[in-house]
Write a protein that holds these residues in place. Structure first.
Motif, PDB file in Angstrom:
ATOM      1  N   MET A  88     -11.035   1.639 -82.131  1.00 22.37           N
ATOM      2  CA  MET A  88     -11.720   0.946 -81.099  1.00 22.37           C
ATOM      3  C   MET A  88     -11.394   1.506 -79.719  1.00 22.37           C
ATOM      4  SD  MET A  88     -13.001  -2.399 -81.365  1.00 22.37           S
ATOM      5  CE  MET A  88     -13.461  -3.537 -80.852  1.00 22.37           C
ATOM      6  N   ASN A  89     -10.169   1.864 -79.628  1.00 23.40           N
ATOM      7  CA  ASN A  89      -9.783   2.504 -78.384  1.00 23.40           C
ATOM      8  C   ASN A  89     -10.622   3.736 -78.113  1.00 23.40           C
ATOM      9  OD1 ASN A  89      -7.958   1.348 -76.816  1.00 23.40           O
ATOM     10  ND2 ASN A  89      -6.172   2.183 -77.852  1.00 23.40           N
ATOM     11  N   PHE A  90     -10.912   4.396 -79.204  1.00 22.53           N
ATOM     12  CA  PHE A  90     -11.699   5.598 -79.093  1.00 22.53           C
ATOM     13  C   PHE A  90     -13.080   5.312 -78.523  1.00 22.53           C
ATOM     14  CE2 PHE A  90     -14.584   8.669 -81.097  1.00 22.53           C
ATOM     15  CZ  PHE A  90     -14.096   9.823 -80.530  1.00 22.53           C
ATOM     16  N   LEU A  91     -13.718   4.214 -78.939  1.00 19.70           N
ATOM     17  CA  LEU A  91     -15.054   3.849 -78.455  1.00 19.70           C
ATOM     18  C   LEU A  91     -15.006   3.432 -76.991  1.00 19.70           C
ATOM     19  CD1 LEU A  91     -16.512   1.876 -81.459  1.00 19.70           C
ATOM     20  CD2 LEU A  91     -17.163   4.114 -80.652  1.00 19.70           C
ATOM     21  N   ILE A  92     -13.999   2.756 -76.619  1.00 15.72           N
ATOM     22  CA  ILE A  92     -13.871   2.324 -75.230  1.00 15.72           C
ATOM     23  C   ILE A  92     -13.665   3.538 -74.342  1.00 15.72           C
ATOM     24  CG2 ILE A  92     -12.431   1.036 -73.634  1.00 15.72           C
ATOM     25  CD1 ILE A  92     -11.939  -0.955 -75.870  1.00 15.72           C
ATOM     26  N   ASN A 117     -14.612   6.571 -75.019  1.00 15.93           N
ATOM     27  CA  ASN A 117     -15.861   7.315 -74.972  1.00 15.93           C
ATOM     28  C   ASN A 117     -16.855   6.647 -74.037  1.00 15.93           C
ATOM     29  OD1 ASN A 117     -15.125   9.369 -76.617  1.00 15.93           O
ATOM     30  ND2 ASN A 117     -15.918   8.451 -78.493  1.00 15.93           N
ATOM     31  N   LYS A 118     -16.934   5.346 -74.076  1.00 18.11           N
ATOM     32  CA  LYS A 118     -17.843   4.619 -73.180  1.00 18.11           C
ATOM     33  C   LYS A 118     -17.433   4.824 -71.734  1.00 18.11           C
ATOM     34  CE  LYS A 118     -19.344   0.922 -76.258  1.00 18.11           C
ATOM     35  NZ  LYS A 118     -19.362  -0.503 -76.475  1.00 18.11           N
ATOM     36  N   ILE A 176     -19.626   6.583 -68.896  1.00 20.09           N
ATOM     37  CA  ILE A 176     -19.926   5.920 -67.618  1.00 20.09           C
ATOM     38  C   ILE A 176     -19.549   6.841 -66.454  1.00 20.09           C
ATOM     39  CG2 ILE A 176     -19.272   4.007 -66.118  1.00 20.09           C
ATOM     40  CD1 ILE A 176     -19.019   2.279 -68.662  1.00 20.09           C
ATOM     41  N   VAL A 177     -18.377   7.462 -66.555  1.00 22.01           N
ATOM     42  CA  VAL A 177     -17.924   8.379 -65.498  1.00 22.01           C
ATOM     43  C   VAL A 177     -18.867   9.566 -65.401  1.00 22.01           C
ATOM     44  CG1 VAL A 177     -16.071   9.971 -64.835  1.00 22.01           C
ATOM     45  CG2 VAL A 177     -15.516   7.661 -65.612  1.00 22.01           C
ATOM     46  N   ILE A 178     -19.211  10.142 -66.546  1.00 25.40           N
ATOM     47  CA  ILE A 178     -20.123  11.289 -66.549  1.00 25.40           C
ATOM     48  C   ILE A 178     -21.486  10.879 -66.021  1.00 25.40           C
ATOM     49  CG2 ILE A 178     -21.352  12.900 -68.054  1.00 25.40           C
ATOM     50  CD1 ILE A 178     -18.805  13.018 -69.764  1.00 25.40           C
ATOM     51  N   GLY A 179     -21.977   9.699 -66.424  1.00 24.85           N
ATOM     52  CA  GLY A 179     -23.271   9.188 -65.929  1.00 24.85           C
ATOM     53  C   GLY A 179     -23.234   8.965 -64.424  1.00 24.85           C
ATOM     54  N   ALA A 180     -22.103   8.425 -63.959  1.00 19.82           N
ATOM     55  CA  ALA A 180     -21.966   8.189 -62.520  1.00 19.82           C
ATOM     56  C   ALA A 180     -21.948   9.515 -61.774  1.00 19.82           C
ATOM     57  CB  ALA A 180     -20.710   7.386 -62.232  1.00 19.82           C
ATOM     58  N   LEU A 181     -21.201  10.480 -62.311  1.00 20.41           N
ATOM     59  CA  LEU A 181     -21.162  11.797 -61.668  1.00 20.41           C
ATOM     60  C   LEU A 181     -22.535  12.461 -61.700  1.00 20.41           C
ATOM     61  CD1 LEU A 181     -17.757  13.258 -62.907  1.00 20.41           C
ATOM     62  CD2 LEU A 181     -18.347  12.545 -60.599  1.00 20.41           C
TER      63      LEU A 181
END
Length: 132
Positions: free
Chosen positions: A1-5, A7-8, A12-17
């Protein structure tokens, strides 16, 4: 689950950039457009300035030519004025010479009349010669 968080979070960071980069790209594109418009406006302003400077130089040349022609015409007027004064002087002198001539009486001899007319012709010739 940590992995999904994680990745999300990275998405989000990549989308924001990506959003920031897209926004900056749009701003750069707008700036390029503004620069092109400014260059075109500058080129137009330079053309107008060159035309106005050319017109100013033409006007200055025309004014200079007009002033030269006026000066030339004034010089001609001054020359005519000098001749006019000379003519007036000569006319006064001729009049004085004619007044010195004694007109013969009506019953004068032919020789007296001839002498008068010869003197008058001589005075007139001198007066005419002085006007040249």
């Amino acid at each position: 689950m940590n992995f999904l968080i994680a990745n999300k979070l990275w998405l989000i960071v990549i989308g924001a950039l990506a959003g920031v980069m897209l926004g900056l790209g749009v701003e750069i594109w707008k700036l390029k457009s503004d620069v092109k418009e400014a260059k075109a406006g500058l080129a137009q302003a330079q053309k107008e300035l060159a035309i106005k400077e050319a017109n100013l130089q033409i006007s200055a040349a025309n004014l200079s030519e007009c002033n030269l022609r006026i000066d030339l015409q004034n010089a001609k007027f001054e020359a005519l004025e000098a001749k006019k004064q000379d003519a007036i002087k000569e006319a006064k002198q001729a009049k004085a010479r004619f007044e010195k001539l004694a007109a013969p009486a009506k019953d004068a001899q032919c020789q007296e009349k001839l002498k008068f007319y010869e003197d008058a012709a001589s005075v007139a010739a001198k007066a005419f010669k002085g006007l040249r």
